[in-house]
Design a protein around this motif. Structure first.
Motif, PDB file in Angstrom:
ATOM      1  N   THR A   1       0.909  -1.122  -0.225  1.00 49.03           N
ATOM      2  CA  THR A   1      -0.110   0.037  -0.039  1.00 49.03           C
ATOM      3  C   THR A   1       0.863   1.071   0.243  1.00 49.03           C
ATOM      4  OG1 THR A   1      -1.818  -1.256   1.148  1.00 49.03           O
ATOM      5  CG2 THR A   1      -1.966   1.253   1.368  1.00 49.03           C
ATOM      6  N   SER A   2       1.813   1.223   0.739  1.00 48.98           N
ATOM      7  CA  SER A   2       3.025   2.292   0.972  1.00 48.98           C
ATOM      8  C   SER A   2       3.531   2.605  -0.651  1.00 48.98           C
ATOM      9  CB  SER A   2       3.843   2.072   1.963  1.00 48.98           C
ATOM     10  OG  SER A   2       4.770   1.307   1.724  1.00 48.98           O
ATOM     11  N   VAL A   3       3.917   1.465  -1.174  1.00 48.95           N
ATOM     12  CA  VAL A   3       4.417   1.641  -2.576  1.00 48.95           C
ATOM     13  C   VAL A   3       3.385   2.329  -3.631  1.00 48.95           C
ATOM     14  CG1 VAL A   3       5.534   0.596  -4.358  1.00 48.95           C
ATOM     15  CG2 VAL A   3       6.181  -0.088  -2.194  1.00 48.95           C
ATOM     16  N   VAL A   4       2.058   1.768  -3.580  1.00 52.45           N
ATOM     17  CA  VAL A   4       1.084   2.011  -4.355  1.00 52.45           C
ATOM     18  C   VAL A   4       0.638   3.627  -4.259  1.00 52.45           C
ATOM     19  CG1 VAL A   4      -1.171   1.858  -5.234  1.00 52.45           C
ATOM     20  CG2 VAL A   4       0.272  -0.063  -4.738  1.00 52.45           C
TER      21      VAL A   4
ATOM     22  N   ALA B   1      -8.826  14.506  -5.532  1.00 50.90           N
ATOM     23  CA  ALA B   1      -8.185  13.224  -5.200  1.00 50.90           C
ATOM     24  C   ALA B   1      -6.585  13.215  -5.047  1.00 50.90           C
ATOM     25  CB  ALA B   1      -8.689  11.982  -6.376  1.00 50.90           C
ATOM     26  N   ALA B   2      -5.900  13.935  -5.963  1.00 50.94           N
ATOM     27  CA  ALA B   2      -4.371  13.823  -5.990  1.00 50.94           C
ATOM     28  C   ALA B   2      -4.263  14.422  -4.501  1.00 50.94           C
ATOM     29  CB  ALA B   2      -3.955  14.824  -6.838  1.00 50.94           C
ATOM     30  N   LYS B   3      -4.809  15.557  -3.926  1.00 50.45           N
ATOM     31  CA  LYS B   3      -4.330  16.161  -2.718  1.00 50.45           C
ATOM     32  C   LYS B   3      -4.581  15.159  -1.603  1.00 50.45           C
ATOM     33  CE  LYS B   3      -5.427  20.836  -3.586  1.00 50.45           C
ATOM     34  NZ  LYS B   3      -6.423  22.155  -3.480  1.00 50.45           N
ATOM     35  N   VAL B   4      -5.691  14.314  -1.571  1.00 58.38           N
ATOM     36  CA  VAL B   4      -6.171  13.332  -0.556  1.00 58.38           C
ATOM     37  C   VAL B   4      -4.865  12.065  -0.496  1.00 58.38           C
ATOM     38  CG1 VAL B   4      -7.705  11.666  -0.117  1.00 58.38           C
ATOM     39  CG2 VAL B   4      -8.481  13.645  -0.558  1.00 58.38           C
ATOM     40  N   VAL B   5      -4.643  11.704  -1.672  1.00 62.44           N
ATOM     41  CA  VAL B   5      -3.575  10.553  -1.839  1.00 62.44           C
ATOM     42  C   VAL B   5      -2.335  11.131  -1.653  1.00 62.44           C
ATOM     43  CG1 VAL B   5      -2.878  10.686  -4.357  1.00 62.44           C
ATOM     44  CG2 VAL B   5      -3.072   8.596  -3.092  1.00 62.44           C
ATOM     45  N   TRP B   6      -1.830  12.478  -1.890  1.00 63.74           N
ATOM     46  CA  TRP B   6      -0.646  13.012  -1.569  1.00 63.74           C
ATOM     47  C   TRP B   6      -0.495  13.122   0.186  1.00 63.74           C
ATOM     48  CZ3 TRP B   6       3.811  13.505  -3.235  1.00 63.74           C
ATOM     49  CH2 TRP B   6       4.957  14.362  -2.481  1.00 63.74           C
ATOM     50  N   ALA B   7      -1.768  13.471   0.587  1.00 62.70           N
ATOM     51  CA  ALA B   7      -1.826  13.599   2.240  1.00 62.70           C
ATOM     52  C   ALA B   7      -1.528  12.059   2.887  1.00 62.70           C
ATOM     53  CB  ALA B   7      -2.919  14.054   2.547  1.00 62.70           C
ATOM     54  N   HIS B   8      -2.079  11.176   2.187  1.00 59.91           N
ATOM     55  CA  HIS B   8      -1.972   9.689   2.801  1.00 59.91           C
ATOM     56  C   HIS B   8      -0.487   9.468   2.510  1.00 59.91           C
ATOM     57  CE1 HIS B   8      -6.299   9.698   2.831  1.00 59.91           C
ATOM     58  NE2 HIS B   8      -6.062   8.742   3.865  1.00 59.91           N
ATOM     59  N   TYR B   9       0.232   9.872   1.546  1.00 57.21           N
ATOM     60  CA  TYR B   9       1.490   9.345   1.348  1.00 57.21           C
ATOM     61  C   TYR B   9       2.266  10.040   2.300  1.00 57.21           C
ATOM     62  CZ  TYR B   9       6.289   9.985  -0.504  1.00 57.21           C
ATOM     63  OH  TYR B   9       7.504   9.773  -0.533  1.00 57.21           O
ATOM     64  N   ILE B  10       2.138  11.446   2.880  1.00 56.98           N
ATOM     65  CA  ILE B  10       2.751  12.209   3.683  1.00 56.98           C
ATOM     66  C   ILE B  10       2.555  11.389   5.251  1.00 56.98           C
ATOM     67  CG2 ILE B  10       3.087  14.171   5.103  1.00 56.98           C
ATOM     68  CD1 ILE B  10       2.053  15.661   2.509  1.00 56.98           C
ATOM     69  N   LEU B  11       1.449  11.095   5.407  1.00 59.95           N
ATOM     70  CA  LEU B  11       1.250  10.372   6.895  1.00 59.95           C
ATOM     71  C   LEU B  11       1.939   9.017   6.751  1.00 59.95           C
ATOM     72  CD1 LEU B  11      -2.412  10.793   7.260  1.00 59.95           C
ATOM     73  CD2 LEU B  11      -0.737  11.758   8.648  1.00 59.95           C
TER      74      LEU B  11
ATOM     75  N   ASP C   1       2.166  20.883   3.943  1.00 55.98           N
ATOM     76  CA  ASP C   1       1.469  19.925   2.849  1.00 55.98           C
ATOM     77  C   ASP C   1       0.334  19.488   3.525  1.00 55.98           C
ATOM     78  OD1 ASP C   1       3.183  20.326   0.923  1.00 55.98           O
ATOM     79  OD2 ASP C   1       4.210  18.367   0.924  1.00 55.98           O
ATOM     80  N   LEU C   2       0.263  18.829   4.768  1.00 52.20           N
ATOM     81  CA  LEU C   2      -1.025  18.128   5.337  1.00 52.20           C
ATOM     82  C   LEU C   2      -1.754  19.511   5.868  1.00 52.20           C
ATOM     83  CD1 LEU C   2       0.363  15.711   7.681  1.00 52.20           C
ATOM     84  CD2 LEU C   2      -1.125  15.327   5.987  1.00 52.20           C
ATOM     85  N   ARG C   3      -1.169  20.618   6.288  1.00 53.83           N
ATOM     86  CA  ARG C   3      -2.217  21.661   6.339  1.00 53.83           C
ATOM     87  C   ARG C   3      -2.951  22.237   5.242  1.00 53.83           C
ATOM     88  NH1 ARG C   3       1.590  24.912  10.127  1.00 53.83           N
ATOM     89  NH2 ARG C   3       0.849  24.062  12.323  1.00 53.83           N
ATOM     90  N   ARG C   4      -2.492  22.192   3.960  1.00 52.32           N
ATOM     91  CA  ARG C   4      -3.187  22.616   2.752  1.00 52.32           C
ATOM     92  C   ARG C   4      -4.115  21.426   2.430  1.00 52.32           C
ATOM     93  NH1 ARG C   4       2.149  24.291   1.122  1.00 52.32           N
ATOM     94  NH2 ARG C   4       2.497  22.164  -0.151  1.00 52.32           N
ATOM     95  N   ALA C   5      -3.587  20.053   2.829  1.00 51.73           N
ATOM     96  CA  ALA C   5      -4.688  19.122   2.365  1.00 51.73           C
ATOM     97  C   ALA C   5      -5.780  18.772   3.468  1.00 51.73           C
ATOM     98  CB  ALA C   5      -3.975  17.551   1.921  1.00 51.73           C
ATOM     99  N   LYS C   6      -5.598  19.325   4.658  1.00 47.64           N
ATOM    100  CA  LYS C   6      -6.397  18.862   5.867  1.00 47.64           C
ATOM    101  C   LYS C   6      -8.021  18.927   5.497  1.00 47.64           C
ATOM    102  CE  LYS C   6      -6.677  23.164   8.327  1.00 47.64           C
ATOM    103  NZ  LYS C   6      -6.263  23.825   9.454  1.00 47.64           N
ATOM    104  N   HIS C   7      -8.441  19.778   4.619  1.00 47.76           N
ATOM    105  CA  HIS C   7      -9.795  20.128   4.430  1.00 47.76           C
ATOM    106  C   HIS C   7     -10.360  18.957   3.596  1.00 47.76           C
ATOM    107  CE1 HIS C   7      -8.039  21.912   0.786  1.00 47.76           C
ATOM    108  NE2 HIS C   7      -9.071  21.504   0.066  1.00 47.76           N
TER     109      HIS C   7
END
Length: 173
Positions: free
Chosen positions: A111-114, A134-144, A158-164
């Motif tokens: 999952t982390s690789v994908v 969707a790109a913002k959401v998946v980017w936030a999951h990548y950061i987490l 980055d998380l602050r920008r994607a938190k909403h």
């Protein structure tokens, strides 16, 4: 006080806040990744295919998997452990409103690789407002999922920008 915090043996700090593997890689990230894969397939990012939608999806997610492998080779990422994407791997269920709800079924590391690949792919290829979301959401999951014990300043930003969008419903298709 949350009711869960009063249960003997439950350590919110240790059990929930620091368990990235279960919380992110096996928890929320597979939902986001499955949804983004299906959305980008439905929008033709891996080609247009004729036929019944499951046949279309099978061809498109196999092409997506090839794109993941090419990305892995270019970036020296361990992509070979990720099985070929199939509709069955997306564990698609139908929601109460007739919507589909994909969930990427794979191991935590995979999952982390994908998610790492999808974060880059979605950011580079998003064309519609929904795809950019969707790109913002998946980017936030990548950061987490890739963060260490402490987030770097850039990761916090980055998380602050994607938190909403991060903690909203991550069903996109």
């Amino acid at each position: 006080r949350q009711a869960l915090s009063t249960v003997d043996g439950v350590d919110l700090q240790g059990s929930l806040l620091n368990d990235w593997m279960h919380d992110v890689h096996l928890g929320i990230a597979p939902i986001a990744a499955g949804n983004v894969l299906v959305m980008f397939a439905q929008h033709g990012h891996w080609g247009v295919v004729r036929g019944e939608w499951r046949v279309q999806l099978a061809v498109q997610v196999k092409r997506a998997w090839r794109a993941l492998c090419a990305w892995g080779r270019r970036n020296a990422q361990e992509h070979s452990v990720v099985s070929t994407f199939t509709p069955g791997m997306l564990s698609i269920t139908e929601g109460s409103k007739g919507d589909i709800q994909p969930l990427l079924k794979t191991k935590a590391h995979n999952t982390s690789v994908v998610v790492a690949w999808l974060a880059e792919f979605a950011e580079a290829n998003a064309k519609t407002p929904r795809e950019r979301l969707a790109a913002k959401v998946v980017w936030a999951h990548y950061i987490l999922g890739s963060a260490g014990m402490w987030l770097k300043d850039a990761e916090v930003s980055d998380l602050r920008r994607a938190k909403h969008v991060l903690f909203r419903n991550t069903f996109f298709p």
